[in-house]
Design a protein around this motif. Structure first.
Motif, PDB file in Angstrom:
ATOM      1  N   ILE A 206       0.835  -1.210   0.000  1.00 45.54           N
ATOM      2  CA  ILE A 206       0.000   0.000   0.000  1.00 45.54           C
ATOM      3  C   ILE A 206       0.870   1.260   0.000  1.00 45.54           C
ATOM      4  CG2 ILE A 206      -1.634   1.305   1.444  1.00 45.54           C
ATOM      5  CD1 ILE A 206      -3.008  -0.978   0.154  1.00 45.54           C
ATOM      6  N   LYS A 207       0.403   2.273  -0.721  1.00 52.35           N
ATOM      7  CA  LYS A 207       1.074   3.575  -0.725  1.00 52.35           C
ATOM      8  C   LYS A 207       0.879   4.282   0.611  1.00 52.35           C
ATOM      9  CE  LYS A 207      -0.226   4.656  -5.547  1.00 52.35           C
ATOM     10  NZ  LYS A 207      -1.133   5.534  -6.333  1.00 52.35           N
ATOM     11  N   LYS A 208       1.706   5.266   0.886  1.00 57.98           N
ATOM     12  CA  LYS A 208       1.446   6.169   2.012  1.00 57.98           C
ATOM     13  C   LYS A 208       0.138   6.890   1.731  1.00 57.98           C
ATOM     14  CE  LYS A 208       6.181   6.916   3.551  1.00 57.98           C
ATOM     15  NZ  LYS A 208       7.283   7.879   3.759  1.00 57.98           N
ATOM     16  N   GLY A 209      -0.720   6.987   2.733  1.00 58.73           N
ATOM     17  CA  GLY A 209      -2.031   7.581   2.536  1.00 58.73           C
ATOM     18  C   GLY A 209      -3.087   6.570   2.121  1.00 58.73           C
ATOM     19  N   GLY A 210      -2.646   5.330   1.861  1.00 64.87           N
ATOM     20  CA  GLY A 210      -3.572   4.262   1.507  1.00 64.87           C
ATOM     21  C   GLY A 210      -4.225   3.667   2.748  1.00 64.87           C
ATOM     22  N   ILE A 211      -5.211   2.816   2.523  1.00 60.95           N
ATOM     23  CA  ILE A 211      -6.007   2.265   3.616  1.00 60.95           C
ATOM     24  C   ILE A 211      -6.026   0.741   3.552  1.00 60.95           C
ATOM     25  CG2 ILE A 211      -8.313   2.192   4.694  1.00 60.95           C
ATOM     26  CD1 ILE A 211      -8.888   4.905   3.303  1.00 60.95           C
ATOM     27  N   ILE A 212      -5.853   0.114   4.717  1.00 55.57           N
ATOM     28  CA  ILE A 212      -6.062  -1.321   4.847  1.00 55.57           C
ATOM     29  C   ILE A 212      -7.274  -1.519   5.756  1.00 55.57           C
ATOM     30  CG2 ILE A 212      -5.105  -3.539   5.614  1.00 55.57           C
ATOM     31  CD1 ILE A 212      -2.309  -2.346   5.220  1.00 55.57           C
ATOM     32  N   ALA A 213      -8.272  -2.230   5.273  1.00 55.05           N
ATOM     33  CA  ALA A 213      -9.459  -2.559   6.076  1.00 55.05           C
ATOM     34  C   ALA A 213      -9.367  -4.022   6.487  1.00 55.05           C
ATOM     35  CB  ALA A 213     -10.723  -2.296   5.272  1.00 55.05           C
ATOM     36  N   ILE A 214      -9.456  -4.272   7.783  1.00 50.13           N
ATOM     37  CA  ILE A 214      -9.349  -5.635   8.305  1.00 50.13           C
ATOM     38  C   ILE A 214     -10.695  -6.023   8.898  1.00 50.13           C
ATOM     39  CG2 ILE A 214      -8.107  -7.157   9.913  1.00 50.13           C
ATOM     40  CD1 ILE A 214      -5.930  -4.768   9.825  1.00 50.13           C
ATOM     41  N   ASP A 215     -11.304  -7.064   8.345  1.00 49.71           N
ATOM     42  CA  ASP A 215     -12.650  -7.453   8.755  1.00 49.71           C
ATOM     43  C   ASP A 215     -12.615  -8.438   9.925  1.00 49.71           C
ATOM     44  OD1 ASP A 215     -15.380  -7.277   8.572  1.00 49.71           O
ATOM     45  OD2 ASP A 215     -15.584  -8.761   6.987  1.00 49.71           O
ATOM     46  N   ASN A 216     -13.759  -8.594  10.588  1.00 48.13           N
ATOM     47  CA  ASN A 216     -13.957  -9.573  11.683  1.00 48.13           C
ATOM     48  C   ASN A 216     -13.060  -9.336  12.888  1.00 48.13           C
ATOM     49  OD1 ASN A 216     -14.121 -11.586   8.902  1.00 48.13           O
ATOM     50  ND2 ASN A 216     -15.927 -11.366  10.199  1.00 48.13           N
ATOM     51  N   VAL A 217     -12.761  -8.088  13.193  1.00 44.82           N
ATOM     52  CA  VAL A 217     -11.845  -7.829  14.313  1.00 44.82           C
ATOM     53  C   VAL A 217     -12.506  -8.031  15.674  1.00 44.82           C
ATOM     54  CG1 VAL A 217     -10.343  -6.283  12.989  1.00 44.82           C
ATOM     55  CG2 VAL A 217     -12.300  -5.323  14.243  1.00 44.82           C
ATOM     56  N   LEU A 218     -13.829  -8.199  15.699  1.00 43.74           N
ATOM     57  CA  LEU A 218     -14.525  -8.481  16.971  1.00 43.74           C
ATOM     58  C   LEU A 218     -14.915  -9.957  17.084  1.00 43.74           C
ATOM     59  CD1 LEU A 218     -16.737  -5.277  17.192  1.00 43.74           C
ATOM     60  CD2 LEU A 218     -14.561  -5.747  18.339  1.00 43.74           C
ATOM     61  N   TRP A 219     -14.976 -10.646  15.944  1.00 43.46           N
ATOM     62  CA  TRP A 219     -15.091 -12.116  15.895  1.00 43.46           C
ATOM     63  C   TRP A 219     -16.181 -12.646  16.829  1.00 43.46           C
ATOM     64  CZ3 TRP A 219     -14.119 -14.800  11.994  1.00 43.46           C
ATOM     65  CH2 TRP A 219     -13.726 -16.143  12.013  1.00 43.46           C
ATOM     66  N   SER A 220     -17.387 -12.148  16.604  1.00 49.88           N
ATOM     67  CA  SER A 220     -18.566 -12.550  17.396  1.00 49.88           C
ATOM     68  C   SER A 220     -18.384 -12.315  18.889  1.00 49.88           C
ATOM     69  CB  SER A 220     -18.900 -14.032  17.154  1.00 49.88           C
ATOM     70  OG  SER A 220     -19.131 -14.277  15.789  1.00 49.88           O
ATOM     71  N   GLY A 221     -17.529 -11.374  19.251  1.00 47.33           N
ATOM     72  CA  GLY A 221     -17.297 -11.068  20.663  1.00 47.33           C
ATOM     73  C   GLY A 221     -16.296 -11.993  21.336  1.00 47.33           C
ATOM     74  N   LYS A 222     -15.781 -12.971  20.596  1.00 46.32           N
ATOM     75  CA  LYS A 222     -14.842 -13.933  21.200  1.00 46.32           C
ATOM     76  C   LYS A 222     -13.532 -13.276  21.626  1.00 46.32           C
ATOM     77  CE  LYS A 222     -16.514 -17.944  18.572  1.00 46.32           C
ATOM     78  NZ  LYS A 222     -16.143 -18.925  17.526  1.00 46.32           N
ATOM     79  N   VAL A 223     -13.216 -12.118  21.036  1.00 46.29           N
ATOM     80  CA  VAL A 223     -11.961 -11.438  21.379  1.00 46.29           C
ATOM     81  C   VAL A 223     -11.949 -10.958  22.830  1.00 46.29           C
ATOM     82  CG1 VAL A 223     -11.316 -10.738  19.035  1.00 46.29           C
ATOM     83  CG2 VAL A 223     -12.877  -9.297  20.371  1.00 46.29           C
ATOM     84  N   LEU A 224     -13.139 -10.879  23.452  1.00 46.11           N
ATOM     85  CA  LEU A 224     -13.187 -10.456  24.861  1.00 46.11           C
ATOM     86  C   LEU A 224     -12.469 -11.454  25.762  1.00 46.11           C
ATOM     87  CD1 LEU A 224     -16.899  -9.236  25.139  1.00 46.11           C
ATOM     88  CD2 LEU A 224     -14.851  -7.808  25.126  1.00 46.11           C
ATOM     89  N   LYS A 225     -12.620 -12.744  25.453  1.00 46.55           N
ATOM     90  CA  LYS A 225     -11.970 -13.806  26.237  1.00 46.55           C
ATOM     91  C   LYS A 225     -11.455 -14.883  25.300  1.00 46.55           C
ATOM     92  CE  LYS A 225     -14.387 -13.468  30.683  1.00 46.55           C
ATOM     93  NZ  LYS A 225     -15.246 -14.198  31.658  1.00 46.55           N
ATOM     94  N   PRO A 226     -10.335 -14.633  24.609  1.00 42.84           N
ATOM     95  CA  PRO A 226      -9.821 -15.627  23.660  1.00 42.84           C
ATOM     96  C   PRO A 226      -9.395 -16.910  24.387  1.00 42.84           C
ATOM     97  CG  PRO A 226      -8.743 -13.489  23.378  1.00 42.84           C
ATOM     98  CD  PRO A 226      -9.501 -13.435  24.667  1.00 42.84           C
ATOM     99  N   ARG A 227      -9.917 -18.037  23.931  1.00 44.74           N
ATOM    100  CA  ARG A 227      -9.504 -19.318  24.517  1.00 44.74           C
ATOM    101  C   ARG A 227      -8.120 -19.686  24.010  1.00 44.74           C
ATOM    102  NH1 ARG A 227     -14.023 -21.752  22.254  1.00 44.74           N
ATOM    103  NH2 ARG A 227     -12.566 -23.317  21.450  1.00 44.74           N
ATOM    104  N   LYS A 228      -7.353 -20.336  24.859  1.00 44.38           N
ATOM    105  CA  LYS A 228      -5.974 -20.685  24.490  1.00 44.38           C
ATOM    106  C   LYS A 228      -5.919 -21.657  23.314  1.00 44.38           C
ATOM    107  CE  LYS A 228      -3.856 -19.753  28.982  1.00 44.38           C
ATOM    108  NZ  LYS A 228      -3.131 -20.302  30.145  1.00 44.38           N
ATOM    109  N   ASP A 229      -6.974 -22.472  23.154  1.00 45.17           N
ATOM    110  CA  ASP A 229      -6.980 -23.451  22.064  1.00 45.17           C
ATOM    111  C   ASP A 229      -7.649 -22.921  20.797  1.00 45.17           C
ATOM    112  OD1 ASP A 229      -9.519 -23.321  23.106  1.00 45.17           O
ATOM    113  OD2 ASP A 229      -9.918 -25.474  22.939  1.00 45.17           O
TER     114      ASP A 229
END
Length: 266
Positions: A206-229
């Protein structure tokens, strides 16, 4: 002037968008007690923002008063609704934001990692100039066959360069062919275990000034308590923590769809 038509999206066909309720709201409910109480600072009050669930009248109001979906995009969304994995499609409101960002920065070269049926591919190709292109990366051609005829029907097939192979391989090929810092926009929505590697390679492309959009960063709320497995959730959580401190980008994490982080390359 004439009023813009309103697009009502029935719950049963609001594929992707419906996942706002299943995905983000699930996490919100799971972590409800963790939310801070309203705090008084003089006359000002800080409270958690209102996040409507997908089955609420307020969410329907948002769609009815903001969604401007191209007829062929809508056709592809409804076709995808019948697919057993329809929940993998990006939400229509989120896709509209991606298209608006692509237009805002006058993008010509876009990378998409994770195509599925090609809804967001079509969404971005529709707003690119005639000489623009989307490098669309996926490993499953069966899903893409659903959207391909509609790419043609919309007259944007020539803007889409579909690469059916592991995305890491495609990104490495782009870097090896001297295309570093030539892309304007990237959308990452593929296997979560590789999200950090996709991000790092896209950041180089990506160029400077460009944008990267990353989807599913909340992952159905699982990110609140990620399981080790749970490697997928761990990978997303680690990238979220890394992005918070990544001095190479400015970021905004949005509670839209299943959560999307926008990283603006400095």
């Amino acid at each position: 002037g004439p009023e813009m038509p309103l697009f009502s999206v029935p719950k049963e066909v609001a594929v992707g968008t419906a996942m706002l309720g299943v995905a983000f709201a699930t996490g919100m409910l799971a972590g409800k007690r963790r939310l801070p109480r309203a705090r008084h600072h003089g006359k000002r009050e800080l409270r958690p923002p209102l996040v409507p669930t997908a089955d609420s009248p307020l969410w329907q109001y948002i769609l009815d008063h903001s969604l401007r979906e191209h007829p062929i995009l809508k056709k592809l969304r409804l076709l995808t609704a019948d697919h057993p994995w329809s929940r993998m499609m990006v939400s229509c409101d989120q896709a509209q934001l991606m298209a608006n960002l692509v237009k805002l920065i006058k993008a010509k070269k876009v990378i998409e990692i994770g195509v599925f049926t090609g809804y967001n591919t079509l969404n971005m190709a529709l707003v690119l100039p005639d000489n623009g292109r989307v490098i669309a990366c996926d490993i499953n051609e069966d899903y893409v066959k659903i959207g391909k005829p509609l790419w043609k029907e919309a007259g944007v097939e020539h803007k889409i360069d579909l690469r059916i192979k592991p995305a890491i391989q495609t990104l490495d090929e782009l870097l090896a062919s001297g295309e570093a810092e030539t892309f304007d926009f990237a959308f990452i929505d593929a296997d979560k275990e590789s999200c950090n590697e996709y991000y790092e390679k896209c950041l180089r492309l990506i160029k400077k000034g460009g944008i990267i959009a990353i989807d599913n960063v909340l992952w159905s709320g699982k990110v609140l308590k990620p399981r080790k497995d749970d490697l997928a959730t761990q990978s997303i959580h680690h990238l979220n923590e890394k992005l918070l401190r990544d001095a190479r980008v400015n970021i905004s994490m949005l509670p839209m769809g299943d959560g999307v982080t926008l990283a603006f390359k400095l």
